[in-house]
Design a protein around this motif. Sequence first.
Motif, PDB file in Angstrom:
ATOM      1  N   ARG A 279     -29.507  15.654  -2.894  1.00  0.00           N
ATOM      2  CA  ARG A 279     -29.523  15.362  -1.458  1.00  0.00           C
ATOM      3  C   ARG A 279     -30.097  13.968  -1.179  1.00  0.00           C
ATOM      4  O   ARG A 279     -29.601  13.241  -0.317  1.00  0.00           O
ATOM      5  N   ILE A 280     -31.167  13.622  -1.930  1.00  0.00           N
ATOM      6  CA  ILE A 280     -31.744  12.284  -1.769  1.00  0.00           C
ATOM      7  C   ILE A 280     -30.724  11.211  -2.151  1.00  0.00           C
ATOM      8  O   ILE A 280     -30.565  10.196  -1.457  1.00  0.00           O
TER       9      ILE A 280
ATOM     10  N   LEU B 125     -27.490  11.509  -2.090  1.00  0.00           N
ATOM     11  CA  LEU B 125     -26.434  11.496  -1.085  1.00  0.00           C
ATOM     12  C   LEU B 125     -26.834  10.648   0.117  1.00  0.00           C
ATOM     13  O   LEU B 125     -26.042   9.834   0.620  1.00  0.00           O
ATOM     14  N   GLU B 126     -28.070  10.811   0.586  1.00  0.00           N
ATOM     15  CA  GLU B 126     -28.552  10.021   1.725  1.00  0.00           C
ATOM     16  C   GLU B 126     -28.609   8.540   1.382  1.00  0.00           C
ATOM     17  O   GLU B 126     -28.286   7.687   2.211  1.00  0.00           O
ATOM     18  N   THR B 127     -29.010   8.235   0.145  1.00  0.00           N
ATOM     19  CA  THR B 127     -29.050   6.826  -0.283  1.00  0.00           C
ATOM     20  C   THR B 127     -27.660   6.207  -0.289  1.00  0.00           C
ATOM     21  O   THR B 127     -27.457   5.075   0.175  1.00  0.00           O
TER      22      THR B 127
ATOM     23  N   LYS C 198     -25.063   7.183   1.463  1.00  0.00           N
ATOM     24  CA  LYS C 198     -24.602   7.041   2.847  1.00  0.00           C
ATOM     25  C   LYS C 198     -25.181   5.780   3.498  1.00  0.00           C
ATOM     26  O   LYS C 198     -24.479   5.062   4.226  1.00  0.00           O
ATOM     27  N   GLN C 199     -26.472   5.530   3.239  1.00  0.00           N
ATOM     28  CA  GLN C 199     -27.118   4.343   3.781  1.00  0.00           C
ATOM     29  C   GLN C 199     -26.471   3.072   3.226  1.00  0.00           C
ATOM     30  O   GLN C 199     -26.225   2.107   3.966  1.00  0.00           O
TER      31      GLN C 199
ATOM     32  N   ILE D  45     -19.599   9.970  -2.755  1.00  0.00           N
ATOM     33  CA  ILE D  45     -20.101  10.832  -1.678  1.00  0.00           C
ATOM     34  C   ILE D  45     -19.273  12.109  -1.584  1.00  0.00           C
ATOM     35  O   ILE D  45     -19.808  13.205  -1.409  1.00  0.00           O
TER      36      ILE D  45
ATOM     37  N   GLU E  83     -20.775  15.780  -1.961  1.00  0.00           N
ATOM     38  CA  GLU E  83     -20.636  16.741  -0.877  1.00  0.00           C
ATOM     39  C   GLU E  83     -19.928  18.006  -1.363  1.00  0.00           C
ATOM     40  O   GLU E  83     -20.276  19.118  -0.976  1.00  0.00           O
TER      41      GLU E  83
END
Length: 236
Positions: free
Chosen positions: A115-116, A118-120, A122-123, A163, A167
Amino acid sequence: MARKKKVEEPNNENQNLEKPPPKKTKKKTYTIEEKGIILQNIFSLNHEVFSIKELEKLVPKKSNGVINSIQLKEVLDYCINENMVTCEKCGISNVYYNFPVLQERRDHELLKNQRILLETLKQQTMELNKEHEDTVNTKEQWIMDNETLIKIKEQESNLDFEIQKLEGLLNECDTDGLQNNIKVYKTNSNIIRDNIFALIGYIKTKMNLFYLGDNEFLRHLGIMDTEIELVNEYDN
């Protein structure tokens, strides 16, 4: 006077022929992967530490003959290589175990790290999109930095692909089930830890190593400090 016709007796020769024996049902064969899952489940259900001799007696019965004593070594090596079963050196012999609570914790940490990540990603994608918009809005800069723009789009495409993969992996992950399993295993974790320390005490007594503390004894076995902390972590 009419002559009576002789009634022919039925020929029983064909009736006396033996019927062919029924065909035997073909026995199902199992792959090494399927046998590995069966062996892992046997370990998980018992929550105990086993020697190879104990496994040679237990596994053929618990697997309903799918894994015999001759095949056990091969299946056990497969499970160890796939991190399905843990092997530890105990004196001059090895012991084998698989505690689901430890596997659940590892799965939970893996999910958190994904999850971390994935957020990275996306950023990073948002930043690349902003760079792309800035480049397009400035015609002269877009012409001069055409090669840079192409590289940015390639990076953006690769990040989008990563991503989507992450996901998809998260969607396949039963997060609710993992959290429920963790709650269930927490109630049993103290019992498992008590069994571990009882086994440590027994081994230390047998090997005259009672002068060693439990943590020091585990370090002599090559167990990492992070794993020792996990064993010492009692849940309230």
